[in-house]
Motif scaffolding. Structure first.
Motif, PDB file in Angstrom:
ATOM      1  N   UNK A 157       6.118  -4.672  10.952  1.00  0.00           N
ATOM      2  CA  UNK A 157       5.571  -5.755  10.137  1.00  0.00           C
ATOM      3  C   UNK A 157       4.327  -5.303   9.370  1.00  0.00           C
ATOM      4  N   UNK A 158       3.654  -4.266   9.880  1.00  0.00           N
ATOM      5  CA  UNK A 158       2.469  -3.733   9.188  1.00  0.00           C
ATOM      6  C   UNK A 158       2.881  -2.916   7.966  1.00  0.00           C
ATOM      7  N   UNK A 159       4.108  -2.398   7.970  1.00  0.00           N
ATOM      8  CA  UNK A 159       4.556  -1.515   6.891  1.00  0.00           C
ATOM      9  C   UNK A 159       4.498  -2.212   5.541  1.00  0.00           C
ATOM     10  N   UNK A 160       4.924  -3.483   5.490  1.00  0.00           N
ATOM     11  CA  UNK A 160       4.930  -4.202   4.221  1.00  0.00           C
ATOM     12  C   UNK A 160       3.522  -4.383   3.689  1.00  0.00           C
ATOM     13  N   UNK A 161       2.555  -4.658   4.577  1.00  0.00           N
ATOM     14  CA  UNK A 161       1.174  -4.829   4.125  1.00  0.00           C
ATOM     15  C   UNK A 161       0.607  -3.522   3.576  1.00  0.00           C
ATOM     16  N   UNK A 348       2.985  13.807   1.842  1.00  0.00           N
ATOM     17  CA  UNK A 348       4.296  14.163   1.308  1.00  0.00           C
ATOM     18  C   UNK A 348       5.002  12.972   0.699  1.00  0.00           C
ATOM     19  N   UNK A 349       4.773  11.787   1.265  1.00  0.00           N
ATOM     20  CA  UNK A 349       5.493  10.633   0.744  1.00  0.00           C
ATOM     21  C   UNK A 349       5.050  10.313  -0.679  1.00  0.00           C
ATOM     22  N   UNK A 394      11.632   2.169  -2.241  1.00  0.00           N
ATOM     23  CA  UNK A 394      12.236   2.276  -0.914  1.00  0.00           C
ATOM     24  C   UNK A 394      11.832   3.576  -0.227  1.00  0.00           C
ATOM     25  N   UNK A 395      11.689   4.665  -0.995  1.00  0.00           N
ATOM     26  CA  UNK A 395      11.259   5.935  -0.401  1.00  0.00           C
ATOM     27  C   UNK A 395       9.853   5.815   0.186  1.00  0.00           C
ATOM     28  N   UNK A 396       8.979   5.129  -0.540  1.00  0.00           N
ATOM     29  CA  UNK A 396       7.630   4.936  -0.035  1.00  0.00           C
ATOM     30  C   UNK A 396       7.646   4.116   1.245  1.00  0.00           C
ATOM     31  N   UNK A 397       8.457   3.073   1.274  1.00  0.00           N
ATOM     32  CA  UNK A 397       8.545   2.233   2.455  1.00  0.00           C
ATOM     33  C   UNK A 397       9.060   3.031   3.657  1.00  0.00           C
ATOM     34  N   UNK A 399       8.650   6.263   4.042  1.00  0.00           N
ATOM     35  CA  UNK A 399       7.543   7.134   4.437  1.00  0.00           C
ATOM     36  C   UNK A 399       6.499   6.401   5.255  1.00  0.00           C
ATOM     37  N   UNK A 400       6.207   5.149   4.877  1.00  0.00           N
ATOM     38  CA  UNK A 400       5.236   4.360   5.632  1.00  0.00           C
ATOM     39  C   UNK A 400       5.735   4.106   7.048  1.00  0.00           C
ATOM     40  N   UNK A 401       7.017   3.798   7.168  1.00  0.00           N
ATOM     41  CA  UNK A 401       7.581   3.534   8.490  1.00  0.00           C
ATOM     42  C   UNK A 401       7.565   4.793   9.358  1.00  0.00           C
TER      43      UNK A 401
END
Length: 733
Positions: A157-161, A348-349, A394-397, A399-401
């Motif tokens: 849930x933190x990934x979206x923020x 890298x992301x 989506x690639x960034x998301x 990478x965040x995850x």
């Protein structure tokens, strides 16, 4: 001149030349006095380890960034009350803490070191809410024993923020870079007018310096003097809302600016343009030279950011519309844009996000004589830029995850370590990939976990790996020196201390290692001096205070030992070693109730330590609470079967309750574990004497003497041997 000085100050700081930055920034503040420039000067002082100077120049400042820098200087000077007042004004209890997550983190530190644990936890938690990647805030929560499970702090849930924050910062930075480039282009046009007295479509760039005066805006030409925007300024934290509010005006003024530029093509009117241009510059210098004045700031824009966020006037007439800026940024190439706005951050992301793609990136056309083709190219670039962001979103998301998954493992391992659940922490750390496990920080944490389990051989192995992998890392080396101390490896301990001192003689870790070298040789006075030096270098280094207390205890100076242990607890109330040290002091002073209190407090912090369980059992046994003592000792033996201390203590308890057979059973068990410990054989001789088995008693007393016990034990053993064959009446005497 102001823009030039500010840029050079910031570049000097970035290149780790604080003295040069300090000199230039003093010139900047002398010529252009303003609170924003004072913020930059304070930053120079702090970078130059002159917190007292930053404190004096920022005292009484009201801007949020000034208050934050003032609080930093107060914190470094241990002026916690003033730091708290700067971050959280008592007159405005509902005001926001300046500088966001960093401000909450700093306020949490202030509360922690002033004994307000609950308030500290609240602000560390708030810092994590504002910035979920502020790892140091999570570390502090772990140290206070108040951290939530890592999956809650670094969950999906933190990934979206984080994703939204990243794109917000990205848009702001790209806009700022584009604004600087537009100001540079406007400057080129002015140079063309003033240098050649002719209107041309382009000029060689060699005639342009980075700090030339910007061109006049449409409003300046018409008589309304507005300060030009600065060139090549660091506007990395430009307020998005302020820019958004100005966007329609920029679009309208762009067209107006083009009309005015065409209007002054006539060579006969060039002199009038020049006169107004220089008149504008003169007025600007006059205003800035007035000490009571402030920099020319667009009234619709507020400046709350760090040094460098200086907005001199409106960007309306010199910048293009928002869509044009976006298209210019993407058309110049994503990789170059990334280098400009985020140099030094090598994730890298980010590189994946900005990889050019022929399918979604607008084509960059060569120079064309067709204006229609240029317009079509611009439109294609704008549409292509949007598709770039969409395709890589989506690639960034992802990478965040992936990053959050890594932080979940590291965070949970660290949380368990701080709760002294060392075995569970080790299991978590071993789930890391090889590339992350074989890093200095992780290997040091693994070594600490093994040391808490009293597995000193394994702890030594991982500390040694960490030290060889990262030989100049000092964190954790104090614990490593203690591991070598317990292993009685004097040679390697001496080499480690020498190596740490050669790396940084002003580090407390190095002096703790040196102190352990003297302590292992029983030179307690010299060891104490070195530990006191570590305290002097870092008064917030709790372990150094505790080591001082251990040396005072060894010298039987119990009053000073108590003071040192209390100092350690003022720094870190969960430092269980200090609670243990106080318990040992009171146990030796035969203040058994106090000893039991402090041992129990240490046991609550570290409920898996067999040593703490054993000493708590000793205190309970001294209070004649044998049942509780025996229960605690049994728990200690179960927690660590290799620890011989609880076995010996259980034998003592069994003697006190006259269960001599069970006592001998435990002592014979110890005989196989530590065959050269004279105390075990002396106690066995005492039991056989009580059982009136003189021959066995004499045998075990003799074995104890052969093992060369301490001088005090030798006298006691010889006295017991002399009484073996005396009549009972004389023995009682």
């Amino acid at each position: 001149m102001e823009a030039l000085l500010a840029d050079k100050v910031q570049s000097s700081l970035a290149q780790f030349m604080p003295r040069n930055a300090l000199f230039l920034c003093e010139r900047l503040c002398a010529h252009f006095p303003s609170e924003i420039n004072l913020q930059l000067l304070a930053t120079c002082y702090l970078q130059n380890n002159q917190a007292y100077a930053a404190y004096n120049i920022l005292k009484g400042s009201s801007m949020p960034q000034s208050r934050y820098l003032f609080a930093v200087s107060c914190y470094r000077m241990d002026l916690f009350k003033e730091a708290e007042k700067a971050l959280c004004s008592p007159n405005e209890p509902n005001s926001e803490v300046p500088n966001g997550a960093a401000g909450h983190y700093l306020l949490g530190l202030v509360y922690r070191y002033t004994g307000r644990k609950k308030a500290a936890i609240d602000h560390f938690t708030q810092a994590l809410v504002v910035d979920p990647l502020l790892w140091v805030a999570y570390e502090e929560l772990c140290a206070l024993g108040a951290a939530k499970e890592a999956k809650e702090c670094f969950g999906d849930d933190v990934a979206l923020r984080i994703h939204q924050q990243h794109f917000s910062d990205l848009t702001s930075r790209n806009l700022n870079i584009s604004i600087d480039k537009q100001g540079l282009a406007s400057n080129v046009e002015t140079e063309q007018l003033l240098s050649s007295n002719t209107v041309t479509s382009s000029m060689p760039s060699k005639y342009l310096t980075p700090y030339d005066t910007p061109s006049p805006t449409a409003h300046q030409v018409s008589g309304n003097v507005i300060a030009p925007p600065p060139l090549n300024r660091n506007l990395m934290h430009l307020n998005n809302n302020a820019l958004g509010a100005d966007t329609p005006t920029k679009s309208n003024s762009n067209a107006t600016g083009q009309v005015h530029r065409r209007k002054y093509v006539d060579e006969s009117k060039l002199r009038k343009v020049s006169e107004r241009l220089f008149e504008s510059g003169t007025r600007r210098i006059t205003r800035n030279s007035n000490k009571d004045s402030t920099p020319n700031v667009n009234p619709s824009t507020t400046v709350n950011g760090p040094p460098g966020n200086r907005l001199f006037g409106s960007y309306n007439s010199t910048s293009r519309s928002l869509s044009a800026l976006r298209s210019v940024t993407l058309r110049r190439g994503p990789n170059r844009s990334l280098e400009n706005f985020d140099e030094g951050r090598r994730h890298d992301m980010y590189e994946e996000m900005w990889t050019p793609s022929e399918n979604n990136l607008g084509t960059t056309h060569p120079s064309s004589t067709s204006s229609m083709a240029d317009a079509r190219s611009t439109e294609q670039d704008r549409v292509g830029g949007v598709s770039v962001i969409s395709s890589h979103d989506s690639k960034l998301l992802v990478g965040i995850k992936e990053l959050l998954e890594l932080l979940r493992i590291l965070g949970e391992g660290y949380r368990l370590s701080c709760l002294y659940k060392s075995q569970e922490a080790l299991e978590v750390y071993h789930t890391l990939s090889e590339q992350h496990f074989n890093t200095g920080w992780v290997l040091i944490q693994v070594g600490k976990a093994y040391s808490e389990l009293f597995e000193y051989a394994e702890a030594d192995r991982f500390f040694d790996l960490a030290h060889r992998l990262s030989p100049h890392t000092l964190e954790g080396m104090d614990v490593y020196s203690t591991v070598l101390f317990h292993r009685k490896d004097e040679m390697r301990l001496s080499y480690l201390a020498r190596e740490l001192a050669s790396i940084d003689r002003l580090s407390p870790q190095a002096w703790c290692a040196v102190g352990n070298c003297y302590s292992i040789q029983k030179d307690h006075e010299t060891a104490l001096k070195t530990f006191q030096r570590a305290v002097q270098l870092d008064p917030r280094f709790a372990y150094a205070h505790t080591l001082c207390g251990h040396e005072y205890t060894a010298m039987e100076d119990y009053e000073n030992a108590i003071k040192c242990y209390m100092s350690a607890l003022q720094v870190d109330e969960r430092h269980y070693n200090a609670w243990y040290g106080l318990g040992v002091v009171f146990l030796r002073q035969e203040k058994f109730e106090f000893a039991e209190h402090h041992f129990r407090f240490a046991y609550r912090i570290n409920p898996v330590s067999s040593v703490l369980m054993c000493y708590l059992g000793m205190a309970l046994h001294s209070l004649k609470r044998e049942r509780e003592a025996l229960e605690m000792v049994d728990r200690a033996m179960e927690a660590d079967p290799k620890n011989v201390l609880p076995i010996y203590q259980k034998a003592q308890i069994m003697i006190s309750v006259e269960r001599y057979d069970l006592a001998l059973e435990e002592l014979h068990r110890l005989e196989g574990l530590v065959p050269k410990e004279s105390t075990i054989f002396a106690l066995m001789g005492k039991i056989y004497k009580i059982l009136d088995m003189q021959h066995k008693a004499m045998f075990y007393f003799g074995v104890a003497l052969d093992l060369k016990p301490p001088a005090a034990d030798v006298a006691a053993i010889k006295a017991a041997m002399e009484k073996l064959y005396l009549p009972d009446e004389m023995d009682d005497e």
